[in-house]
Design a protein around this motif. Structure first.
Motif, PDB file in Angstrom:
ATOM      1  N   LYS A   1     -14.981  -7.946  11.062  1.00 29.65           N
ATOM      2  CA  LYS A   1     -14.211  -7.780   9.839  1.00 29.65           C
ATOM      3  C   LYS A   1     -14.408  -8.977   8.911  1.00 29.65           C
ATOM      4  CE  LYS A   1     -10.441  -5.268  12.140  1.00 29.65           C
ATOM      5  NZ  LYS A   1     -10.434  -4.040  11.330  1.00 29.65           N
TER       6      LYS A   1
ATOM      7  N   ASN B   1     -19.896   2.093  15.168  1.00 30.51           N
ATOM      8  CA  ASN B   1     -19.153   0.992  14.545  1.00 30.51           C
ATOM      9  C   ASN B   1     -18.170   0.457  15.574  1.00 30.51           C
ATOM     10  OD1 ASN B   1     -17.320  -0.630  13.046  1.00 30.51           O
ATOM     11  ND2 ASN B   1     -17.779   0.502  11.178  1.00 30.51           N
TER      12      ASN B   1
ATOM     13  N   THR C   1      -6.469   3.589  11.172  1.00 34.42           N
ATOM     14  CA  THR C   1      -7.469   3.591  10.093  1.00 34.42           C
ATOM     15  C   THR C   1      -6.928   3.030   8.780  1.00 34.42           C
ATOM     16  OG1 THR C   1      -6.903   5.822   9.297  1.00 34.42           O
ATOM     17  CG2 THR C   1      -8.549   5.669  11.051  1.00 34.42           C
TER      18      THR C   1
ATOM     19  N   ALA D   1      -8.125   4.057   6.169  1.00 30.37           N
ATOM     20  CA  ALA D   1      -8.154   5.249   5.327  1.00 30.37           C
ATOM     21  C   ALA D   1      -6.771   5.885   5.216  1.00 30.37           C
ATOM     22  CB  ALA D   1      -9.149   6.267   5.888  1.00 30.37           C
TER      23      ALA D   1
ATOM     24  N   VAL E   1     -17.600   7.361  14.731  1.00 27.83           N
ATOM     25  CA  VAL E   1     -17.209   7.376  13.320  1.00 27.83           C
ATOM     26  C   VAL E   1     -18.020   8.428  12.577  1.00 27.83           C
ATOM     27  CG1 VAL E   1     -16.461   4.966  13.166  1.00 27.83           C
ATOM     28  CG2 VAL E   1     -18.863   5.549  12.740  1.00 27.83           C
TER      29      VAL E   1
ATOM     30  N   GLY F   1     -18.456   9.524   8.081  1.00 29.09           N
ATOM     31  CA  GLY F   1     -18.577   8.771   6.843  1.00 29.09           C
ATOM     32  C   GLY F   1     -17.238   8.229   6.381  1.00 29.09           C
ATOM     33  N   ARG F   2     -17.241   7.606   5.192  1.00 20.61           N
ATOM     34  CA  ARG F   2     -16.018   7.019   4.655  1.00 20.61           C
ATOM     35  C   ARG F   2     -14.999   8.082   4.246  1.00 20.61           C
ATOM     36  NH1 ARG F   2     -15.745   1.855   2.909  1.00 20.61           N
ATOM     37  NH2 ARG F   2     -14.462   2.451   1.127  1.00 20.61           N
ATOM     38  N   ALA F   3     -15.490   9.199   3.741  1.00 22.78           N
ATOM     39  CA  ALA F   3     -14.585  10.228   3.233  1.00 22.78           C
ATOM     40  C   ALA F   3     -13.715  10.801   4.353  1.00 22.78           C
ATOM     41  CB  ALA F   3     -15.394  11.353   2.576  1.00 22.78           C
TER      42      ALA F   3
ATOM     43  N   GLY G   1     -11.547   9.396   6.316  1.00 19.70           N
ATOM     44  CA  GLY G   1     -11.661   8.599   7.531  1.00 19.70           C
ATOM     45  C   GLY G   1     -10.501   8.753   8.510  1.00 19.70           C
TER      46      GLY G   1
END
Length: 503
Positions: free
Chosen positions: A266, A334, A365, A367, A424, A426-428, A430
């Motif tokens: 991080k 990840n 998350t 997200a 994991v 993708g970002r969308a 999450g």
């Protein structure tokens, strides 16, 4: 903190021997002939006092009140939510002063006080006066040590009051462990805290170490722990409040006692807050502490998978494939998506209890924070009845959550050429794809996932653990105990009825 409940009218409240008197004033307040009632009426008339929740008028050495300090607090419509705001503001205003004994008077608020309002007042008073001291010897500690609640009819709200006091005990244990620095809340120390709970009535505790976990085949959990010198711990708590035949509710807490992100490290900014990554585990500890006080007729199992996520030469690497306890292989794309790896093995372990429901609690998350902020926890569930019960419990406990979808299409991003599933997508979406990952390991029971990444702690000047969702979980469990008493739910352990075959 000590709490007391007393039947009290406004005249009695003015005579109460305490350091500070808080009088809750709602929109329906009607002044009587007593001196304090007249004073409140005049303050409302002149605009010096408003009934909007959180608005205060502080008095010192008021002739109408025996207490040296008095706080008139606007409480809006007298609902639990608005009483909470009023008490938080009033206790917050006096907690830095010399007041230790505080009386909170409901009789100035409404003729009828709901149990929900009493619960809100107890929890708000405890929250507003809480002070962390475990690793801060210079801290003065909590000044407000005794709170008396005066209500029109103490007998009518006695059960709600007692439940609230028990919840406070659990909440404060959760805050204690959530707030501790990582070197004072290692997996071993968390296990010791659980063992201490195992000495309470109806509670048992078992702690598994690396050898036992390896024997169980928890390859995903072990992979996360590999990069740390702190040995992992798998904690099993059991609250046995009902017959053995009754299937338990299982609570699964994420116990990452510190999360660097591993090899997928991080950013340094605010990494210190990753000590809060075990707040799911802390909430399980708090629930069990409260269960020992409440003693509901229910069976509950708590599972905590605890370890550190650190980057060293032995740490799991992006692209590694590990085998979970369920036998499913996982490609770790990840290493900072480690919470789902420890939880998936804990969910598989939960199968052995043949549970009526399994709820996992995790700061999972970022997200979810983007989606819901810090107001509501994220709720995901494969079971409609369980989801509805948790949503209702959250509203009743003023610890709300919000249900998010689990459409199968969200799992497309978890596909990989090299394992059964990737950790994991993708970002969308999450938060949803993380829940879809966990759902793969929950097919044998009713399951819900609470993502508390946005609600488990606060940052900035008020940095600290909130103890959410302890209130929600306890409200749900108490409701299940009531339903079980009225109409016992068929145990998941009982044999299914035979169905006659048609010709």
């Amino acid at each position: 903190m000590n709490f007391e409940l007393k039947t009290l009218d406004l005249t009695g409240a003015t005579l109460e021997k305490c350091d500070a008197l808080i009088v809750l004033v709602t929109q329906t307040f009607t002044p009587g002939k007593d001196a304090l009632g007249k004073l409140v009426g005049e303050a409302l008339k002149t605009g010096d006092l408003e009934t909007k929740p959180g608005k205060l008028l502080q008095l010192y050495r008021c002739p109408a009140v025996a207490a040296p300090r008095a706080v008139l607090a606007g409480a809006g419509d007298g609902s639990a939510r608005q009483v909470r705001l009023a008490v938080q503001a009033a206790v917050g205003a006096i907690k830095s002063g010399p007041a230790r004994r505080v009386s909170i008077c409901f009789v100035g608020a409404t003729a009828e006080v709901s149990g929900a309002a009493v619960r809100a007042a107890v929890l708000a008073a405890a929250d507003a006066s809480y002070v962390y001291t475990s690793t801060k010897p210079s801290a003065e500690g909590r000044k407000v040590t005794r709170v008396m609640l005066g209500v029109p009819d103490a007998a009518a709200v006695k059960t709600a009051f007692e439940q609230a006091v028990a919840v406070v005990v659990g909440v404060e244990l959760t805050k204690e462990w959530g707030n501790r620095p990582a070197n004072h809340a290692t997996p071993t120390l968390l296990a010791d805290a659980a063992k201490a709970l195992g000495k309470l009535p109806k509670v048992k505790c078992e702690v598994l170490g690396p050898k036992e976990v390896a024997k169980l085949g928890m390859g995903a959990f072990i992979a996360v722990a590999k990069g740390s010198e702190e040995p992992l711990r798998f904690i099993v708590l059991k609250y046995e409040g009902a017959a053995k035949a009754q299937a338990p509710v299982v609570l699964v807490g994420k116990g990452i006692s510190f999360d660097t992100g591993g090899i997928s490290i991080k950013q340094a900014s605010e990494m210190d807050e990753m000590k809060f990554d075990m707040c799911g585990a802390a909430s399980v500890l708090g629930v069990f502490r409260a269960l020992a006080e409440l003693k509901p007729a229910l069976n509950v199992v708590g599972l905590i998978a605890s370890c550190e996520n650190m980057p060293d030469g032995r740490a799991v690497k992006p692209g590694d494939v590990v085998t979970s306890m369920s036998g499913q292989t996982i490609e770790v794309l990840n290493t900072d998506a480690e919470g789902r790896l420890v939880l998936c093995d804990a969910l598989t372990y939960a199968e052995r209890f043949k549970p009526r429901a399994v709820i996992d609690i995790a700061t999972l998350t970022g997200a979810c924070i983007v989606a819901l902020g810090n107001v509501r926890s994220g709720l995901f569930s494969s079971d409609e009845a369980l989801a509805a019960a948790l949503l209702a419990a959250g509203e009743n406990a003023l610890d709300p959550c919000w249900r998010l979808p689990l459409d199968d299409e969200y799992a497309e991003g978890l596909k990989t050429n090299f394992a059964d599933v990737a950790n994991v997508a993708g970002r969308a979406g999450g938060a949803i794809t993380a829940a879809k990952f966990l759902q793969r390991f929950s097919g044998k029971f009713a399951w819900a996932h609470l993502d508390i990444a946005g609600t488990a702690w606060k940052g900035g000047a008020v940095k600290g653990a909130t103890a959410r969702p302890v209130g929600l979980l306890l409200a749900y469990l108490l409701d299940q105990a009531v339903k079980e008493a009225v109409a016992p739910v068929k145990s998941a352990r009982s044999a299914p009825k035979k169905v006659a075959k048609s010709d």
